[in-house]
Design an enzyme around this catalytic site. Structure first.
Site, mmCIF file in Angstrom:
data_model
loop_
_atom_site.group_PDB
_atom_site.id
_atom_site.type_symbol
_atom_site.label_atom_id
_atom_site.label_comp_id
_atom_site.label_asym_id
_atom_site.label_seq_id
_atom_site.Cartn_x
_atom_site.Cartn_y
_atom_site.Cartn_z
ATOM 1 N N ASN A 6 65.353 -11.630 43.356
ATOM 2 C CA ASN A 6 65.201 -12.374 43.483
ATOM 3 C C ASN A 6 66.317 -13.277 42.249
ATOM 4 O OD1 ASN A 6 62.036 -11.901 43.040
ATOM 5 N ND2 ASN A 6 62.129 -10.571 42.039
ATOM 6 N N ASN A 7 67.454 -12.652 42.641
ATOM 7 C CA ASN A 7 68.396 -13.959 42.079
ATOM 8 C C ASN A 7 68.895 -14.800 43.072
ATOM 9 O OD1 ASN A 7 71.296 -14.050 41.579
ATOM 10 N ND2 ASN A 7 71.253 -12.723 39.669
ATOM 11 N N LYS A 10 72.839 -13.948 43.895
ATOM 12 C CA LYS A 10 73.330 -13.278 45.318
ATOM 13 C C LYS A 10 72.490 -13.643 45.920
ATOM 14 C CE LYS A 10 72.930 -9.924 41.301
ATOM 15 N NZ LYS A 10 71.975 -7.947 41.819
ATOM 16 N N ASP A 64 72.336 -3.197 43.888
ATOM 17 C CA ASP A 64 72.579 -3.227 42.316
ATOM 18 C C ASP A 64 74.186 -3.602 42.079
ATOM 19 O OD1 ASP A 64 72.121 -3.372 39.863
ATOM 20 O OD2 ASP A 64 71.975 -1.121 39.367
#
Length: 186
Positions: A6-7, A10, A64
């Site tokens: 949801n970033n 990114k 991640d």
């Protein structure tokens, strides 16, 4: 493919590196925030890839990433996003790190990004590592996360580089290029 994050920062980086056809979770009507409770970047990326795949049933790329500071025994590491709590801002996190390195000479750090591709059968992992130092202060406005405190060998923080420059040197870039090459060769 769907990028399992949801970033927005990114997602913007992944699209710039791998192509604009990468779908966001919003594009596929998924509103899920997978709990990152693994012990490693790989554990968290794999968990996100598998959980999102089970919802969308199409190939997924997840990531991640985090900052590992030598002087702090690689802290915050896998806990980079949440170590100050869910309500902490990027400024809170960056200032915490700067405060804990006041007067410290060893400012070496690594930004690590692990990407996992999963299509229901095949899993492919790729890692990228960017070495740098923690700056003495917050500098730059072009970035997110730790970009304004990670200083590179040219003396600039990641946030002092253009988006195009960042897209050719970041840990996410290194991992994405490695992932793309692995997927093309399988």
């Amino acid at each position: 493919m769907v990028f399992a994050s949801n970033n927005k920062g990114k997602l913007r980086e992944i699209r710039a590196i791998l192509g604009e056809d990468i779908k966001s979770l919003k594009d596929v009507n998924v509103d899920v925030d997978v709990l990152e409770d693994g012990d490693t970047f790989y554990d968290n990326a794999k968990k996100k890839a598998y959980e999102i795949y089970n919802i969308v049933k199409e190939p997924v790329i997840s990531d991640d990433s985090g900052l590992c500071v030598d002087y702090l025994d690689d802290f915050p590491g896998v806990h980079s996003k949440r170590f100050l709590g869910e309500d902490a801002t990027e400024d809170d996190i960056n200032n915490y790190i700067l405060d804990h390195l006041q007067g410290v000479d060893n400012r070496k750090c690594r930004v690590i990004c692990t990407l996992v591709y999963y299509d229901g059968e095949k899993e492919v992992r790729a890692d990228g590592v960017l070495n740098g130092n923690i700056s003495l202060d917050v500098r730059g406005t072009n970035g997110f996360g730790f970009d304004s405190i990670v200083e590179l060998s040219d003396g600039k923080t990641m946030a002092e580089h253009t988006q195009e420059e960042k897209n050719h040197m970041s840990a996410r870039y290194l991992a994405a290029i490695y992932l793309r090459n692995k997927l093309q060769n399988k």
